[in-house]
Design an enzyme around this catalytic site. Structure first.
Site, PDB file in Angstrom:
ATOM      1  N   GLY A 366       1.095  -0.978  -0.045  1.00 28.10           N
ATOM      2  CA  GLY A 366       0.052   0.198   0.047  1.00 28.10           C
ATOM      3  C   GLY A 366       0.522   0.835  -0.067  1.00 28.10           C
ATOM      4  N   PRO A 367       0.147   2.441  -0.419  1.00 29.57           N
ATOM      5  CA  PRO A 367       0.858   3.467  -0.424  1.00 29.57           C
ATOM      6  C   PRO A 367       1.542   3.939   1.080  1.00 29.57           C
ATOM      7  CG  PRO A 367      -1.360   4.297  -0.262  1.00 29.57           C
ATOM      8  CD  PRO A 367      -0.724   2.363  -0.277  1.00 29.57           C
ATOM      9  N   PRO A 368       2.735   5.149   0.920  1.00 28.90           N
ATOM     10  CA  PRO A 368       3.180   5.460   2.502  1.00 28.90           C
ATOM     11  C   PRO A 368       1.884   6.003   2.982  1.00 28.90           C
ATOM     12  CG  PRO A 368       4.273   6.157   0.238  1.00 28.90           C
ATOM     13  CD  PRO A 368       3.432   5.458  -0.066  1.00 28.90           C
ATOM     14  N   GLY A 369       2.324   5.891   4.845  1.00 33.75           N
ATOM     15  CA  GLY A 369       1.355   6.181   6.022  1.00 33.75           C
ATOM     16  C   GLY A 369       0.402   5.786   5.996  1.00 33.75           C
ATOM     17  N   VAL A 370      -0.305   4.555   5.418  1.00 31.35           N
ATOM     18  CA  VAL A 370      -1.722   3.557   5.734  1.00 31.35           C
ATOM     19  C   VAL A 370      -1.376   2.857   6.629  1.00 31.35           C
ATOM     20  CG1 VAL A 370      -2.095   4.143   3.217  1.00 31.35           C
ATOM     21  CG2 VAL A 370      -1.249   2.141   4.003  1.00 31.35           C
ATOM     22  N   GLY A 371      -0.540   3.180   7.002  1.00 36.03           N
ATOM     23  CA  GLY A 371      -0.345   1.963   8.527  1.00 36.03           C
ATOM     24  C   GLY A 371       0.416   0.962   8.544  1.00 36.03           C
ATOM     25  N   LYS A 372       0.870   0.720   7.262  1.00 31.92           N
ATOM     26  CA  LYS A 372       1.456  -1.276   7.399  1.00 31.92           C
ATOM     27  C   LYS A 372       2.361  -1.383   8.547  1.00 31.92           C
ATOM     28  CE  LYS A 372       2.828  -0.394   3.150  1.00 31.92           C
ATOM     29  NZ  LYS A 372       2.882   1.629   3.039  1.00 31.92           N
ATOM     30  N   THR A 373       3.160  -0.597   8.990  1.00 33.48           N
ATOM     31  CA  THR A 373       4.214  -0.584  10.028  1.00 33.48           C
ATOM     32  C   THR A 373       4.138  -1.508  11.360  1.00 33.48           C
ATOM     33  OG1 THR A 373       6.252   0.086   8.298  1.00 33.48           O
ATOM     34  CG2 THR A 373       6.639  -0.346  11.359  1.00 33.48           C
ATOM     35  N   SER A 689      -7.882   4.664 -18.274  1.00 31.26           N
ATOM     36  CA  SER A 689      -9.926   4.190 -17.326  1.00 31.26           C
ATOM     37  C   SER A 689      -9.685   5.304 -18.027  1.00 31.26           C
ATOM     38  CB  SER A 689      -9.481   4.236 -15.847  1.00 31.26           C
ATOM     39  OG  SER A 689      -8.889   5.387 -15.516  1.00 31.26           O
ATOM     40  N   LYS A 732     -12.653   6.766  -6.598  1.00 29.78           N
ATOM     41  CA  LYS A 732     -13.373   6.980  -7.224  1.00 29.78           C
ATOM     42  C   LYS A 732     -14.635   7.718  -6.975  1.00 29.78           C
ATOM     43  CE  LYS A 732     -10.455   5.410 -11.840  1.00 29.78           C
ATOM     44  NZ  LYS A 732     -10.048   4.191 -12.457  1.00 29.78           N
TER      45      LYS A 732
END
Length: 828
Positions: A366-373, A689, A732
């Protein structure tokens, strides 16, 4: 450096009562018969030299009483000096002058002649005379002999000078020659000798000064000799002490070494090792017993045994099998992220039933800052395991994973084994952070080394190069994180269960901010006990106008900035007051907004279509403009577009040309006009798209029919006009809802993705499921009679207020409903 002239002096009696320029000297006194280089920088002094060069090159050299005086007066200069002749004068690049002068005769300053440019004085020559006598001869010999002793003690005077002094018979010249080489004599003593006009008195004074210097030099020599002897004795004692300590250590070393081996044996008995590890350790311990304690190989073996015994071979942390408690912890730490939470709870449920289950290998993308770590840390807390984090960003050496072989000096196990030793248990939650940031070079490929680590079928026998033993990693729960799958090799992806984490929606960011970010930042700013509040509308303002990201990292940073400014305000105004931050007050704390909100068009316009895009910052609306101008069939596409979008525009144009009869266009219409398609904005745009969006804009511009302002669309177009599925539908739809668009056209094959749309968004939006471009034009263009252009066709499937609206079953059916598909939003 001084030079002495051996020529006989010229008769300078003619200089009696002459007026000469004066050169003040600092820290130096020039004696007769002395040749010395001088560096002159003061303006007056340079003017005096120029005046001397213009006449007979004679100048009076007199010393200043204080060397630090930059602008001396007549009172600052000694009354007696030496008349000198300028031998050479050289101007330097920095403006200073180097002059070589030769002292001639002593002279007394009678008076100073007024002059602003340089010192000018009237001088009176000093006559020097001495009658030969036995006493004078004896004094000369004594001085020469004393100088010889001085030269032997002072190594800085060259021996050749002694030969020169021995040949001088004139007492005045002898005294002036010797005094120059007495470097340690103070300036006052030198001036005193210069002012002593009687040669005999001058020799006597010089004799006293030399004897005093000789005494000092002899004392210094004794001190150096004594210190040298002391150092030799100290070094000898140190060497003998070191020998004694080595002997004593050797005598007692065997007992200490035996105790160390016994300690290792006891640790081996207490440690539950694998059969292979036990055999290897006992073999190494046997070799250690036969070695000398101080040998390098013994140290290597001791370190190896320590590493093997320090690993948690049998030590496990007690796991938490309470599903409800684990779910509570996960929900407490993170909002949303249902897929990951469900997968963890499934693992715990199976683990509770089976008791032995291979640890899952999850890859959170996922993108940075979504809480993976932070999610991995929360998983460790929910499962009751220890948490270990290993950052792989920038790792390019295979030895970082597998370790070095023991043949290398300073070899160590890999970071995987080191982390397990530090953790202390063999079943932790092991986070391999930034797994997509690894690279490879001549030292190996760390991604290939991870294949064994992350394969549940192989990691029960992981072999570290340093240990050279099989270590069981099957109980470890591995979690990897990445921003993109493009940096992860396909074989490594195949060994992991990949879970995509999309960016947070506006509603999710708002909930995260209210539940987690605001309380945490409020506490960090020291405002927990004060009446401080940030309204939800203010948080929305931060989300829309001050951050543009998929995660919440920058949002937390901006909230922290607001609280810090409030903390400063509290110190000024007092803590009894309540502080409330509404939306309109946000610019007061953070300045002008950094980003503008997307806005839909205010009127139905020709050639302007609302598209939808999914970026790393989340969903956004995308304006697509088309303009038709007279030309020769040229097509221009602008707006920071990728190659895929350019190809989509060409496919859209080909579709319109193939449908020219239905659209009422001439067969050769494209040969008479140029088409320009433009996407405003500097952000790069990628993906196919936007195909239906470009086709709609081009058709609207050609037909001169406006596009509905309340309609947004997304979908890939084919040459036959079919609408293909796209990704990022959730983001979207949220972007369209955010700008007030109430009708969204999406590919019919994306019907399954509607269940992920929040119910509140679905209830407020009319979703039209389209299969063909004709349906798009029928819905998007402001047509007075759609039946006249496209004929009577069954309308596409629609969702109104979250419910499916079935089309009437009459005429040709273009859309076949999909059976047994749950209604979207049912799980919200």
């Amino acid at each position: 450096m001084f030079f002495h002239k051996n020529d006989s002096d010229k008769d300078e009696g003619s200089a009696q009562g002459r007026i000469l320029p004066l050169l003040p000297l600092r820290d130096i006194i020039v004696f007769p018969h002395m040749v010395v280089p001088l560096f002159v920088g003061r303006e007056k002094s340079i003017n005096a030299l120029e005046e001397a060069m213009a006449n007979e090159k004679e100048i009076l050299l007199a010393a200043q009483k204080k060397a630090k005086t930059n602008d001396p007066t007549p009172e600052d200069i000694f009354g007696m000096g030496t008349i000198g002749t300028i031998i050479q004068l050289l101007r330097l690049p920095d403006g200073t002058v180097k002059v070589l002068v030769e002292g001639k005769r002593r002279a007394q300053i009678s008076r100073f002649v007024p002059n602003e440019d340089f010192f000018l004085c009237e001088v009176e020559l000093i006559e020097e005379s001495s009658s030969g006598s036995v006493e004078l001869e004896a004094l000369i010999r004594s001085v020469q002999s004393t100088f010889e002793t001085y030269v032997k003690l002072n190594k800085r005077i060259p021996p050749e000078m002694l030969m020169t002094v021995q040949t001088i018979e004139d007492p005045s010249r002898l005294a002036d020659t010797i005094v120059v080489h007495l470097n340690s004599i103070k300036l006052g003593d030198r001036q005193e000798i210069l002012e002593t006009t009687d040669p005999i008195q001058r020799l006597e004074r010089l004799y006293e000064l030399m004897n005093a210097e000789i005494e000092i030099l002899q004392v210094e020599k004794k001190i150096r000799s004594r210190v040298k002897k002391q150092m030799e004795r100290t070094q000898k004692e140190y060497y003998l002490n070191e020998q004694m300590q080595a002997i004593q250590k050797e005598l007692g070393e065997r007992d200490e070494f035996k105790n160390e081996i016994q300690e290792l044996e006891e640790r081996i008995k207490d440690k539950l090792l694998s059969k292979e590890a036990l055999g290897k350790i006992q073999k190494e311990l046997k070799k250690l017993r036969m070695m000398q304690p101080m040998s390098a190989e013994a140290t290597v073996i001791r370190n190896y045994i320590d590493w093997v015994l320090a690993l948690p071979w049998d030590h496990k942390s007690e796991e938490n099998y309470d599903i409800d408690e684990a779910e509570r912890i996960l929900d407490e730490d993170h909002y949303g992220l249902k897929k990951v939470k469900e997968r963890i709870l499934e693992y715990l449920a199976v683990q509770a039933l089976v008791k032995k289950l291979k640890g899952p290998v999850l890859c959170l993308v996922g993108p940075p800052g979504v809480g993976k770590t932070s999610l991995a840390r929360s998983i460790a807390r929910a499962t009751g395991r220890n948490f270990v984090r290993l950052s792989l960003g920038g790792v390019r050496d295979e030895a970082e994973i597998r370790g070095h072989r023991r043949t290398y000096i300073g070899a160590l196990p890999g970071r995987l084994v080191q982390s397990l030793r530090k953790c202390g248990t063999n079943n932790p939650v092991f986070l391999l952070d930034e797994v997509d940031k690894m690279s490879s070079d001549f030292r190996g490929d760390p991604a290939s080394a991870l294949l064994e680590v992350l394969d549940p079928e192989q990691n029960h026998s992981f072999n570290d190069h340093y240990l050279d033993l099989d270590y069981d990693l099957s109980d470890v729960m591995f979690i990897t994180t990445a921003n993109s799958l493009s940096g992860i090799p396909i074989p490594l992806q195949d060994r992991m269960e990949i879970i995509h984490l999309s960016g947070y929606t506006e509603f999710e960011k708002l909930n995260i901010a209210v539940r987690y970010l605001v309380p945490r930042q409020k506490k960090d700013a020291g405002l927990s006990d004060l009446d401080v509040e940030i309204t939800e509308n203010a948080i929305r303002t931060l989300i829309h106008h001050y951050t543009r990201e998929s995660g919440v990292r920058n949002l937390e940073r901006e909230i922290g900035s607001v609280f810090r400014k409030i903390a400063r305000q509290v110190l000024k105004e007092g803590s009894d007051k309540s502080y409330r931050v509404p939306a309109k007050a946000v610019p007061k704390y953070l300045g002008v907004p950094k980003f503008r909100s997307d806005k839909a068009a205010e009127h139905d316009e020709i050639g302007l279509t609302n598209g939808l895009a999914y970026t790393i910052y989340g969903g956004t609306t995308l304006d697509c403009e088309a303009a038709i101008v007279p030309g020769k069939g040229k097509m221009v596409i602008t707006g920071q577009l990728s190659k895929g979008m350019t190809e989509s525009a060409q496919a859209a144009m080909s579709y319109i040309r193939s449908r020219h009869k239905i659209l009422g266009l001439d067969e050769d219409f494209y040969e008479k006009v140029d088409v320009h398609v433009h996407f405003p904005g500097y952000d790069p745009k990628d993906g196919p798209s936007a195909g239906v969006t470009m086709a709609t804009s081009i058709a609207s511009a050609l037909l001169r029919i406006p596009v509905r302002k309340n309609v947004a669309m997304t979908g890939e177009i084919t040459l036959r006009g079919r609408v293909m599925p796209i990704g990022g539908l959730k983001e979207k739809m949220l972007a369209a809802h955010r700008v007030g668009i109430d009708t969204v056209l999406v590919p019919r094959e994306n019907r399954k993705d509607l269940r992920e749309i929040p119910k509140r968004v679905l209830n407020a939006t009319r979703v039209v499921l389209i299969e063909h471009m004709d349906q798009v034009l029928r819905e998007a263009l402001v047509l007075s009679d759609p039946e006249a252009m496209f004929g009577h066709r069954v309308p596409p499937l629609e969702y109104r207020e979250g419910k499916l609206v079935e089309p009437p079953h009459a005429g040709a059916v273009d859309v076949v409903p999909e059976p047994n598909v749950p209604a979207p939003g049912a799980q919200q």
